[in-house]
Design a protein around this motif. Structure first.
Motif, PDB file in Angstrom:
ATOM      1  N   GLY A  38       0.814  -1.207   0.000  1.00 53.47           N
ATOM      2  CA  GLY A  38       0.000   0.000   0.000  1.00 53.47           C
ATOM      3  C   GLY A  38       0.846   1.255   0.000  1.00 53.47           C
ATOM      4  O   GLY A  38       0.554   2.224  -0.718  1.00 53.47           O
ATOM      5  N   LYS A  39       1.911   1.264   0.789  1.00 55.95           N
ATOM      6  CA  LYS A  39       2.816   2.416   0.808  1.00 55.95           C
ATOM      7  C   LYS A  39       3.445   2.637  -0.565  1.00 55.95           C
ATOM      8  O   LYS A  39       3.555   3.775  -1.045  1.00 55.95           O
ATOM      9  N   GLN A  40       3.882   1.550  -1.183  1.00 54.60           N
ATOM     10  CA  GLN A  40       4.486   1.651  -2.512  1.00 54.60           C
ATOM     11  C   GLN A  40       3.472   2.166  -3.527  1.00 54.60           C
ATOM     12  O   GLN A  40       3.796   3.011  -4.376  1.00 54.60           O
ATOM     13  N   ALA A  41       2.237   1.672  -3.427  1.00 58.49           N
ATOM     14  CA  ALA A  41       1.191   2.091  -4.368  1.00 58.49           C
ATOM     15  C   ALA A  41       0.909   3.580  -4.253  1.00 58.49           C
ATOM     16  O   ALA A  41       0.733   4.272  -5.268  1.00 58.49           O
ATOM     17  N   ILE A  42       0.858   4.076  -3.030  1.00 54.01           N
ATOM     18  CA  ILE A  42       0.570   5.496  -2.806  1.00 54.01           C
ATOM     19  C   ILE A  42       1.639   6.374  -3.447  1.00 54.01           C
ATOM     20  O   ILE A  42       1.344   7.457  -3.969  1.00 54.01           O
ATOM     21  N   GLU A  43       2.883   5.922  -3.463  1.00 57.10           N
ATOM     22  CA  GLU A  43       3.992   6.735  -3.973  1.00 57.10           C
ATOM     23  C   GLU A  43       4.158   6.652  -5.488  1.00 57.10           C
ATOM     24  O   GLU A  43       4.822   7.494  -6.083  1.00 57.10           O
ATOM     25  N   LEU A  44       3.583   5.632  -6.099  1.00 56.97           N
ATOM     26  CA  LEU A  44       3.730   5.478  -7.548  1.00 56.97           C
ATOM     27  C   LEU A  44       2.943   6.540  -8.302  1.00 56.97           C
ATOM     28  O   LEU A  44       1.933   7.053  -7.820  1.00 56.97           O
ATOM     29  N   LYS A  45       3.415   6.864  -9.491  1.00 53.83           N
ATOM     30  CA  LYS A  45       2.735   7.865 -10.325  1.00 53.83           C
ATOM     31  C   LYS A  45       1.725   7.206 -11.256  1.00 53.83           C
ATOM     32  O   LYS A  45       0.701   7.780 -11.572  1.00 53.83           O
ATOM     33  N   SER A  46       2.030   6.006 -11.696  1.00 53.49           N
ATOM     34  CA  SER A  46       1.131   5.285 -12.590  1.00 53.49           C
ATOM     35  C   SER A  46       0.014   4.618 -11.802  1.00 53.49           C
ATOM     36  O   SER A  46       0.263   3.820 -10.888  1.00 53.49           O
ATOM     37  N   LYS A  47      -1.228   4.928 -12.138  1.00 50.42           N
ATOM     38  CA  LYS A  47      -2.365   4.302 -11.462  1.00 50.42           C
ATOM     39  C   LYS A  47      -2.393   2.799 -11.710  1.00 50.42           C
ATOM     40  O   LYS A  47      -2.745   2.018 -10.823  1.00 50.42           O
ATOM     41  N   LYS A  48      -2.016   2.399 -12.926  1.00 52.08           N
ATOM     42  CA  LYS A  48      -2.036   0.977 -13.248  1.00 52.08           C
ATOM     43  C   LYS A  48      -1.003   0.217 -12.424  1.00 52.08           C
ATOM     44  O   LYS A  48      -1.271  -0.881 -11.929  1.00 52.08           O
TER      45      LYS A  48
END
Length: 332
Positions: A279-289
């Motif tokens: 979840g932390k990694q997802a929040i920081e990513l720029k690509s929604k996919k």
């Protein structure tokens, strides 16, 4: 930073019971209630019967499990004098007799309830309670006469699931996001069923006690998960306590005790840590996919990554701007 609020809300719509399914369950539940009332009217002179819904269906936190078989819990409350209280096995036999012809499926007499099975992949569980006073009020509850559950293995045990429902409704009043987070937690445990994670009631209590609101569901879910971890993960935080106590009847009971063996505890806490890290990694990513893939790894294929639309030009621009900032900072 990728904002997946819309994806989470869409996920909620996918996993929650539809209006059609809810109506079907209510119709079947009401038919079962009529069977039981009819049986008592004809066969039980010393007792009356009433009903109260309980569990996730009554609290509107149910999900459609991966198995496809959903359920509803409906408490059957038998009223009578103390001296006329039957044995738990007798109480079960009354309910079995009352509902045995409701469907063409076998009625299952379990330790804690009678189950009416429907061919359309759902069932109605009927836990049975005894009370000696009836106020004739809609709720028919009072602190001095706690309902007793008919447990065939343990006898009559104090239990008040309706009090738990009232506790949850008060905590979740005007907090639809909290109910969605409870569903997300249930979907996660369903997807990780092989790990035998804690029950829905445990995660409902943990979610209420550690809820962190946010305008975006992905952030609220992550921050609530982090708060849960800080409160129970004593392998990572010395101030944490691996405890989840009931908020109502039997408030001293630790519901995590049954998940406290070395293997089960490790599986649970490791799975929770893995979900939080992704979840932390997802929040920081720029690509929604890319962010969606991080969540989908834990929440399962029903998490709707395929519906995400992303502007590749804007995404490329975001990477370019970040890279330029990084380069400028390095140069300075």
């Amino acid at each position: 930073m990728a904002d997946l609020n819309e994806t989470f809300v869409e996920f909620n719509d996918i996993i929650k019971l539809s209006t059609t399914r809810k109506d079907e369950l209510r119709k079947s539940r009401n038919a079962v209630r009529e069977d039981i009332k009819d049986y008592f009217n004809k066969n039980r002179d010393l007792h009356t019967v009433k009903f109260k819904g309980q569990g996730s269906f009554s609290m509107n936190t149910s999900i459609l499990p991966l198995s496809g078989e959903y359920d509803v819990d409906d408490g059957v409350y038998i009223f009578g004098k103390k001296e006329d209280r039957p044995t738990t096995s007798t109480a079960h036999s009354w309910i079995v007799k009352a509902v045995e012809n409701r469907t063409d499926q076998n009625t299952i007499d379990k330790n804690t309830c009678v189950r009416v099975q429907y061919a359309k992949k759902y069932h109605i569980d009927l836990p049975i309670y005894y009370k000696t006073t009836d106020s004739n009020h809609e709720f028919f509850y009072d602190s001095e006469d706690v309902p007793e559950l008919a447990h065939k293995g343990e006898g009559w045990v104090e239990s008040d699931p309706y009090a738990f429902k009232l506790w949850f409704e008060k905590a979740a009043k005007d907090k639809d996001q909290l109910k969605r987070i409870v569903r997300y937690l249930k979907a996660w445990t369903d997807n990780k069923h092989h790990l035998n994670l804690p029950s829905g009631i445990v995660f409902t209590i943990l979610a209420v006690n550690n809820y962190v609101s946010n305008s975006s569901d992905d952030k609220a879910f992550l921050e609530t998960l982090e708060a849960i971890q800080k409160s129970i993960d004593d392998t990572r935080s010395y101030w944490a306590s691996y405890v989840c106590k009931r908020p109502t009847i039997n408030t001293t009971e630790n519901l995590l005790d049954k998940y406290s063996s070395e293997t089960r505890k490790k599986n649970f806490l490791d799975a929770l840590d893995g979900l939080i890290n992704s979840g932390k990694q997802a929040i920081e990513l720029k690509s929604k996919k890319d962010a969606c893939a991080k969540w989908q790894k834990h929440l399962g294929d029903r998490f709707p990554c395929s519906t995400i639309e992303e502007d590749d030009k804007e995404l490329a621009k975001a990477f370019t701007v970040t890279d330029q900032i990084r380069y400028d900072n390095k140069s300075a």
